[in-house]
Design an enzyme around this catalytic site. Structure first.
Site, PDB file in Angstrom:
ATOM      1  N   SER A 171      -2.108   5.238   1.878  1.00 43.98           N
ATOM      2  CA  SER A 171      -2.214   4.497   0.624  1.00 43.98           C
ATOM      3  C   SER A 171      -3.349   3.485   0.783  1.00 43.98           C
ATOM      4  CB  SER A 171      -0.869   3.813   0.324  1.00 43.98           C
ATOM      5  OG  SER A 171      -0.932   3.057  -0.853  1.00 43.98           O
ATOM      6  N   TYR A 208      -6.603   4.696  -9.733  1.00 41.10           N
ATOM      7  CA  TYR A 208      -6.614   4.751  -8.270  1.00 41.10           C
ATOM      8  C   TYR A 208      -5.424   3.981  -7.705  1.00 41.10           C
ATOM      9  CZ  TYR A 208      -7.891   3.718  -3.452  1.00 41.10           C
ATOM     10  OH  TYR A 208      -7.859   3.571  -2.084  1.00 41.10           O
ATOM     11  N   LYS A 212      -2.165   5.249  -5.392  1.00 42.86           N
ATOM     12  CA  LYS A 212      -1.781   4.656  -4.104  1.00 42.86           C
ATOM     13  C   LYS A 212      -0.343   4.138  -4.137  1.00 42.86           C
ATOM     14  CE  LYS A 212      -4.401   6.321  -2.452  1.00 42.86           C
ATOM     15  NZ  LYS A 212      -4.663   7.072  -1.211  1.00 42.86           N
TER      16      LYS A 212
END
Length: 331
Positions: A171, A208, A212
Site C-alpha cells: 500500500s 490512487y 491503497k
C-alpha cells in the site's frame, strides 16, 4: 494515525532489518509482482542472493529476461533460481494464465509480495475490464492472483514454520493522506459501473489513495479469513521512493518536491523484506501495517474503525469475489 507517524514515514529512522538478517533461503519459493524494476527488482535480487527460487512478473518476456539477466550478474555465486511470468495486472485475461503457469511449476509458495502498482495515471484511464486503472491494477488484479494462489499458500503453511507464509500487499501512506474520508473507499465509485463515459471525476490521486486503502483492507481481511490456517496478511507503506511510479509526473514543482522527499528504492525493498521475514510479525498481530523502513505502524483511524465496526474488509472482499468470479472459476 498521528502526525508524528506521518512525518516519520517521510523521513524514517535507520532500518533495523536488512539482508544481513536473512538466513539461507535455499529450497524456498517466492513471488513478486512487478519485479523488473524499482523495489521489486531489488527485493528479487536480495532473495536470489540468499539462494531462493524467485518468480517475478513482467509485462513482456523481454523485460523479464533482461531483469533476470541483471540479477544473475549481480549475484553470480547464488544457488537460487529466477523465473518470470508475463502478465498485465490491468488485464485479468493475462493474470489467470500467468498464475496457472506458476502453479504448474510449483507445489509450494512461501510468500507473495503484491508489489506492482500504478500511480498518477492520466485522468479517465481504465483497465481492460473497465475499472479506473489504479483500482484495476493495484487492487483487482492482485485480488484475482490472491484467490488463485491461496490453495498453494495453504498447502505451504502446513509444512512451513509457523507465521512464515505471508501475503504482502504493498500500500502506501496514500491510503491515509489521499483516500476518501469515512471508509477510505467511495463504494459507489469502485466498480465497472462508471466505465462508460467515465472521466475520473475525483482526480487521479484520490483514486490512487482509494486503491491503497483497498490494499490495506484486503490484507486485514485476509488475516481474518485465513489466520487460523497460519496465513499472515501484511500491508505496508514502502516509503517515498524514486521509482517508476513517478513516470506520469511532469510538472517542475512536482519534480522539485519529489527531489526533496524521495529516497533510494533500496530502502523500500528493506520495508518489504521486513514485512516478509521479520519475527515481529506473526499470528498475534496478523493483518499488521508496516511503515518505513521496517516498523509496525497504524492505519488511518476511520479506515480501521470501518473494518472493525462496519465490516468494510468483508464488504470489499465480497464485491471483488462477485466481480471476478468468472476469472477464478475458469482458471
Amino acid at each position: 494515525m498521528s502526525l508524528r507517524q506521518t512525518l516519520s514515514e517521510f523521513y524514517p529512522p535507520k532500518p533495523t532489518f536488512t539482508d544481513k538478517d536473512l538466513e539461507d533461503l535455499g529450497g524456498k519459493v517466492y513471488l513478486i509482482t512487478g519485479g523488473t524494476s524499482g523495489i521489486g527488482f531489488i527485493l528479487a535480487k536480495t532473495l536470489y542472493s540468499k539462494n531462493a527460487k524467485v518468480y517475478i512478473t513482467s509485462r513482456s518476456a523481454a523485460s523479464g529476461e533482461k531483469a533476470i539477466s541483471e540479477i544473475k550478474e549481480s549475484a553470480a555465486s547464488s544457488h537460487g533460481e529466477l523465473r518470470y511470468l508475463v502478465m498485465d495486472l490491468g488485464d485479468l485475461q493475462t493474470v489467470v494464465p500467468a498464475v496457472k503457469s506458476f502453479l504448474a511449476q510449483e507445489t509450494l509458495l512461501h510468500t507473495v509480495w503484491f508489489n506492482a502498482g500504478v500511480m498518477k495515471v492520466p485522468s479517465g484511464s481504465i483497465s481492460k475490464q473497465g475499472y479506473e486503472l489504479q483500482w484495476g491494477t493495484n487492487v483487482v488484479g492482485h485480488f484475482v492472483m490472491n484467490k488463485l494462489l491461496m490453495p498453494i499458500l495453504l498447502t505451504t503453511a502446513q509444512v512451513a514454520p509457523k507465521g512464515s507464509v505471508r501475503v504482502v500487499w504493498v500500500s502506501s501512506d496514500g491510503h491515509s493522506l489521499l483516500s476518501p474520508k469515512g471508509d477510505g473507499i467511495d463504494w459507489e465509485d469502485i466498480t465497472t459501473r462508471k466505465s462508460e463515459g467515465w472521466k475520473g471525476e475525483k482526480g487521479s490521486m484520490t483514486y490512487y489513495g482509494q486503491s491503497k486503502a483497498g490494499n490495506v483492507l484486503l490484507a486485514m481481511e485476509l488475516a481474518k479469513r485465513y489466520g487460523n490456517e497460519d496465513i499472515i496478511g501484511v500491508s505496508l507503506n514502502p516509503g517515498h521512493l524514486k521509482t517508476n511510479l513517478q513516470r506520469h509526473s511532469n510538472s517542475a514543482l512536482a519534480k522539485r518536491f519529489e527531489g526533496l522527499v524521495l529516497h533510494d528504492p533500496s530502502f523500500g525493498a528493506l520495508t518489504e523484506l521486513y514485512a516478509g521475514f521479520s519475527d515481529a510479525i506473526g499470528t498475534d498481530n496478523n493483518g499488521v501495517y508496516i511503515i518505513p523502513w521496517g516498523r509496525v505502524g497504524k492505519i488511518r483511524q476511520d479506515i480501521e474503525a470501518g473494518f472493525h465496526h462496519r465490516g468494510t474488509g468483508k464488504k470489499l472482499w465480497e464485491i471483488l469475489e462477485k466481480e471476478t468470479e468468472e476469472y477464478v472459476l475458469t482458471a
